[in-house]
Design an enzyme around this catalytic site. Structure first.
Site, PDB file in Angstrom:
ATOM      1  N   VAL A  72       0.835  -1.200   0.000  1.00 25.07           N
ATOM      2  CA  VAL A  72       0.000   0.000   0.000  1.00 25.07           C
ATOM      3  C   VAL A  72       0.869   1.249   0.000  1.00 25.07           C
ATOM      4  O   VAL A  72       1.824   1.367   0.765  1.00 25.07           O
ATOM      5  CB  VAL A  72      -0.925   0.010   1.238  1.00 25.07           C
ATOM      6  CG1 VAL A  72      -1.658   1.346   1.356  1.00 25.07           C
ATOM      7  CG2 VAL A  72      -1.925  -1.137   1.157  1.00 25.07           C
ATOM      8  N   CYS A  73       0.536   2.181  -0.889  1.00 25.76           N
ATOM      9  CA  CYS A  73       1.241   3.468  -0.974  1.00 25.76           C
ATOM     10  C   CYS A  73       0.298   4.534  -0.423  1.00 25.76           C
ATOM     11  O   CYS A  73      -0.676   4.907  -1.070  1.00 25.76           O
ATOM     12  CB  CYS A  73       1.607   3.780  -2.427  1.00 25.76           C
ATOM     13  SG  CYS A  73       2.475   5.348  -2.635  1.00 25.76           S
ATOM     14  N   ILE A  74       0.601   5.011   0.772  1.00 24.96           N
ATOM     15  CA  ILE A  74      -0.260   5.969   1.452  1.00 24.96           C
ATOM     16  C   ILE A  74       0.608   6.877   2.315  1.00 24.96           C
ATOM     17  O   ILE A  74       1.609   6.435   2.885  1.00 24.96           O
ATOM     18  CB  ILE A  74      -1.313   5.208   2.297  1.00 24.96           C
ATOM     19  CG1 ILE A  74      -2.371   6.138   2.847  1.00 24.96           C
ATOM     20  CG2 ILE A  74      -0.665   4.402   3.396  1.00 24.96           C
ATOM     21  CD1 ILE A  74      -3.530   5.397   3.511  1.00 24.96           C
TER      22      ILE A  74
END
Length: 249
Positions: free
Chosen positions: A91-93
Site C-alpha cells: 500500500v502506498c499511502i
C-alpha cells in the site's frame, strides 16, 4: 538497538491487546507467529454499499525494530487492483511514508508518519483509501485511469467495476477456506457498542468515513444503528478483531 527493539515490542504488545479489546470495525488481526510481535496478519472485510462489499482481503503488517519512530509496511496478500496499491500488494499511502521533507512527492511532512500514529490509524487510513483512491500520485497507473473513467461516467463504464467485483468473488474463496463469515449488510458490518461516540476524540471511525450521502462510492447515511450485544466472537486465524479507516496516499 536492542533497547529500542524491546521498547517497540512492548508498544506493539500493548497496541495488539487494545485492538483485541476495542476492535476497528471491518478488520480482523492476529499474529503471523505467536513468537513474533513485529509481523501481524490482517483480514479486511469489504464495506457494504461499496464495490468491495462482500470481499475478504488479507494483508500483512511488518513493523520496524524502531517502531513507532519509523512506519510499518502494509502489504495485501490478496490480489488488489487499486490506484494506491502496487502490483506486489504494498500500500502506498502518506501515513506510511517516513516524515522527510520531499517537495517532489507532493506530500507535506505533516501528512506522513509520526510517532503518535498507531495501528488503529493505519487501519482506518487503509479502509478510507479503498473508498477514496488518490489518483493524482498512483502506485498503479492503469487502475487510476480506469477508476477515474468509471467515476466520471457515473458508473456507466463498467470495466473497473467488473475487475473489482471479480476480485471480491475470488477473495470469498479464501474466506470459505478459513471458515470466515463475511458481513454482507451494514448491520452485520457495524457494531454500535464497538464504535466511539461521534463527539469523542476518536470520531474519525468508520461512521465518519462511509456515512456520507454525497459520496457516490460510500454508504447511505439514513441507516440507523441497532445494539448488537450478541455479536459473534470470531475464532478463525485472524483473531477476534474487526474494524474501519482514514487517510490519503
Amino acid at each position: 538497538m536492542a533497547t529500542m527493539s524491546n521498547s517497540a515490542s512492548k508498544i506493539l504488545q500493548a497496541e495488539f491487546k487494545k485492538l483485541q479489546q476495542q476492535p476497528v470495525e471491518g478488520f480482523k488481526i492476529a499474529l503471523e507467529d505467536d513468537s513474533d510481535i513485529f509481523k501481524w496478519k490482517v483480514g479486511l472485510y469489504g464495506p457494504p454499499d461499496t464495490l468491495y462489499a462482500g470481499g475478504y482481503f488479507r494483508a500483512i503488517i511488518k513493523f520496524p525494530q524502531d517502531y513507532p519512530y519509523s512506519p510499518p509496511t502494509f502489504k495485501f496478500t490478496t490480489k488488489m487492483f487499486h490506484s494506491n496499491i502496487y502490483e506486489n500488494g504494498e500500500v502506498c499511502i502518506s501515513i506510511l511514508h517516513s516524515p522527510v521533507n520531499d517537495p517532489q512527492s507532493g506530500e507535506l511532512p505533516s501528512e506522513r508518519w509520526n510517532p503518535t500514529q498507531t495501528v488503529r490509524t493505519i487501519l482506518l487510513s487503509v479502509i478510507s483509501l479503498l473508498n477514496e483512491p488518490n489518483t493524482y500520485s498512483p502506485a498503479n497507473v492503469d487502475a487510476s485511469v480506469m477508476y477515474r473513467r468509471w467515476k466520471n461516467s457515473k458508473g456507466t463504464d463498467k470495466e473497473y467495476e467488473e475487475i473489482i467485483r471479480k476480485q471480491v468473488l475470488e477473495s470469498r474463496k479464501d474466506a470459505e477456506k478459513e471458515g470466515v463469515q463475511v458481513p454482507m449488510t451494514v448491520s452485520e458490518y457495524c457494531i454500535k457498542t464497538r464504535l466511539p461516540s461521534k463527539d469523542s476524540s476518536a470520531s474519525n471511525d468508520i461512521t465518519d468515513i462511509f456515512f456520507d450521502e454525497d459520496d457516490d462510492f460510500g454508504m447511505n447515511d439514513d441507516y440507523e444503528y441497532e445494539d448488537n450485544d450478541d455479536s459473534e466472537s470470531d475464532n478463525d486465524d485472524y483473531g477476534d478483531d474487526d474494524s474501519g479507516a482514514h487517510d490519503e496516499n
